[in-house]
Design an enzyme around this catalytic site. Structure first.
Site, short mmCIF file in Angstrom:
data_model
loop_
_atom_site.label_atom_id
_atom_site.label_comp_id
_atom_site.label_asym_id
_atom_site.label_seq_id
_atom_site.Cartn_x
_atom_site.Cartn_y
_atom_site.Cartn_z
CE LYS A 10 1.43 1.67 3.71
NZ LYS A 10 2.10 1.21 4.79
N GLY A 141 10.22 -3.70 5.08
CA GLY A 141 10.57 -2.63 6.02
C GLY A 141 10.85 -1.30 5.34
N GLY A 143 8.04 0.90 4.22
CA GLY A 143 6.89 1.80 4.20
C GLY A 143 5.80 1.41 3.22
CG LEU A 144 6.39 0.56 -0.57
CD1 LEU A 144 6.89 0.04 -1.92
CD2 LEU A 144 5.53 1.82 -0.80
N GLY A 145 4.10 -1.37 3.40
CA GLY A 145 3.16 -2.31 4.02
C GLY A 145 3.51 -3.78 3.85
CB SER A 146 6.71 -5.67 3.53
OG SER A 146 7.37 -5.41 4.76
CG ASP A 204 -0.01 -0.25 7.02
OD1 ASP A 204 -0.58 0.82 6.71
OD2 ASP A 204 1.19 -0.31 7.36
N1 LIG Z 1 7.80 -11.48 3.12
C1 LIG Z 1 8.13 -11.45 4.41
N2 LIG Z 1 8.71 -12.51 5.00
C2 LIG Z 1 9.05 -12.47 6.31
N3 LIG Z 1 8.89 -11.41 7.12
C3 LIG Z 1 8.32 -10.33 6.58
C4 LIG Z 1 7.91 -10.28 5.21
N4 LIG Z 1 7.37 -9.07 4.98
C5 LIG Z 1 7.45 -8.39 6.14
N5 LIG Z 1 8.01 -9.13 7.10
C6 LIG Z 1 8.23 -8.73 8.51
O1 LIG Z 1 7.81 -7.37 8.65
C7 LIG Z 1 8.94 -6.53 9.00
C8 LIG Z 1 8.80 -5.18 8.31
O2 LIG Z 1 7.65 -4.56 8.82
P1 LIG Z 1 7.56 -3.00 9.05
O3 LIG Z 1 6.19 -2.76 9.52
O4 LIG Z 1 8.69 -2.53 9.88
O5 LIG Z 1 7.78 -2.39 7.57
P2 LIG Z 1 6.73 -2.30 6.38
O6 LIG Z 1 5.48 -3.03 6.73
O7 LIG Z 1 7.41 -2.72 5.14
O8 LIG Z 1 6.46 -0.73 6.29
P3 LIG Z 1 5.20 0.12 6.88
O9 LIG Z 1 4.71 -0.58 8.09
O10 LIG Z 1 5.77 1.47 7.19
O11 LIG Z 1 4.25 0.17 5.73
C9 LIG Z 1 10.15 -7.31 8.51
O12 LIG Z 1 11.30 -6.92 9.23
C10 LIG Z 1 9.73 -8.75 8.84
O13 LIG Z 1 9.86 -9.05 10.19
C1 LIG Z 2 2.93 4.61 10.74
C2 LIG Z 2 1.59 3.95 10.50
O1 LIG Z 2 0.57 4.95 10.64
C3 LIG Z 2 1.47 3.43 9.08
C4 LIG Z 2 2.51 2.44 8.68
O2 LIG Z 2 2.28 2.09 7.33
C5 LIG Z 2 1.39 2.86 11.53
C6 LIG Z 2 -0.03 2.35 11.60
O3 LIG Z 2 -0.97 3.08 11.23
O4 LIG Z 2 -0.20 1.23 12.04
MG LIG Z 3 4.39 -2.57 8.49
#
Ligand SMILES: Nc1ncnc2c1ncn2[C@@H]1O[C@H](COP(=O)(O)OP(=O)(O)OP(=O)(O)O)[C@@H](O)[C@H]1O
Ligand SMILES: C[C@@](O)(CCO)CC(=O)[O-]
Ligand SMILES: [Mg+2]
Length: 387
Positions: A10, A141, A143-146, A204
């Protein structure tokens, strides 16, 4: 029996962080997915393991299912139709199971994802041997909601093989869940997100589950009908960060400056509502379309200023801002900030030369640029083993 589920990442157009504190936010799915393939061994295989293969990260984990049962069954069994939070006691048992796998130090950030996996698997499928293979098109990790795409696709695959889901319609081999199942997946995914994020708002996992574009406030989802083609350049600064730490940093600042921060959150709420109204309002001709884009760009800049106020910008994000400003393009961070990904609005009538130039300049700084499709489908599953 086997299944593949996929859930999208996202972008957040307005309102990240403030949404954790009750403000409105606006988010859209993007056409980059996390895929979870779940299969169970045949009885004749005599395989009593729970296996997890993170394919693109090249990590494989395996636990004797009896070991998982020994660690978690003391806590009582979970009911797949009633999503439950992972208690602090369960977190400790799960942490021990993860530690046994000796994740290399350089990849230790994955430990929270593996913990969420163990909680969701044991809660939804119980102590049944199985194999889960995960691949993702999303940068982790960033910001694209992985994390949400992982929790949504995993919860869906696990629930799909409990045998109690209704499938709604058929679409090129991918099936969509019915409304009740989507709601159930979303609730389990939120429990997984709690393990990874600490205090997620739920935006997310909700946008990853339902797709398209949504407005979100205090757990309430409103689906938006966009009347505006949106093109965003996504720049990945490649600066690693952790959503959990950034979210708790904003909470600490809120404790120190409650009145000022509440004004910031209120301003973000107004910005998000205005963004949602602009996106949904019809444009009658090119000039109203470009007025809408100008307003949206201005609101993105205002939101970025407030995110800086919350302490979640970063030198790399400021470099992207300065670079795009030279081309009069509006930019804001997306997701948790602190590095990660940044959005730049590309007006529909913008010449390709400008987009090429700004991309080249950003890539020369070591960043990675991409243009993703915005507002596509949410969660889908397929029982076709070749997909
Ligand atoms: N494909 C995957 N396989 C295993 N772990 C994952 C995977 N995708 C995400 N993760 C877990 O989620 C963590 C990243 O989550 P984090 O919420 O910090 O970043 P994001 O979801 O990419 O960004 P944001 O929350 O800002 O959108 C990774 O360090 C890991 O622990
Ligand atoms: C930073 C944040 O607002 C969005 C992360 O994609 C955290 C959340 O809403 O859970
Ligand atoms: Mg996240």
């Amino acid at each position: 029996m086997e299944v593949t589920a996929r859930a999208p990442g996202k972008i957040i157009l307005a309102g990240e962080h403030a949404v954790v504190h009750g403000s409105t936010a606006v988010a859209a799915s993007i056409d980059l997915y996390t895929y979870v393939h779940l299969s169970f061994p045949a009885d004749s295989d005599n395989d009593d393991k729970l296996k997890l293969h993170l394919k693109d990260i090249d990590l494989e984990f395996s636990w004797p299912i009896g070991r998982v049962k020994e660690a978690l069954s003391k806590l009582g069994s979970q009911i797949p139709s009633s999503p439950a939070s992972c208690s602090p006691e369960a977190i400790k048992f799960i942490a021990a199971l993860v530690e046994e796998q000796n994740i290399p130090e350089a990849k230790i950030a994955l430990a929270s994802g593996v913990s969420a996996f163990l909680w969701l698997y044991a809660s939804i499928q119980g102590y049944k041997p199985g194999k889960v293979v995960i691949t993702s098109e999303l940068p982790l990790g960033s910001g694209l909601g992985s994390s949400a795409a992982l929790c949504v696709s995993l919860s869906a695959a696990l629930l799909a093989l409990t045998g109690s889901v209704n499938l709604d319609c058929y679409h090129q081999g991918w099936l969509m869940f019915g409304e009740n199942e989507l709601e159930l997946v979303n609730k389990w995914a939120f429990e997984g997100e709690k393990i990874i994020h600490g205090r997620p708002s739920g935006i997310d996992n909700t946008v990853s589950t339902y797709g398209n574009m949504i407005k979100f406030r205090s757990g309430e989802l409103t689906r938006l009908k966009s009347n505006m083609p949106l093109k965003m350049l996504i720049t990945n600064t490649k600066v690693g960060r952790n959503t959990k730490a950034l979210v708790s940093g904003v909470s600490e600042r809120t404790v120190r400056h409650p009145i000022a921060m509440s004004a910031v959150f209120k301003a973000v709420d107004s910005i998000s509502n205005e963004v949602a109204a602009i996106i949904q309002s019809p444009a009658h001709d090119d000039s109203t379309a470009s007025e809408k884009e100008d307003k949206l760009g201005e609101l993105m800049e205002m939101n970025q200023g407030l995110l800086q106020c919350m302490g979640v910008s970063h030198a790399s994000i400021e470099t992207v801002l300065r670079t795009t400003l030279k081309y009069k393009l509006a930019t804001k961070l997306t997701g948790a900030g602190g590095g990660g990904c940044v959005l730049t609005l590309i007006p529909t009538l913008q010449s390709e030369t400008v987009v090429d130039k700004v991309t080249a300049e950003l890539e020369a700084c070591g960043f990675q640029c991409l243009i993703a499709g915005i507002g596509g489908k949410g969660l889908q599953v397929s029982f076709n083993s070749s997909s």
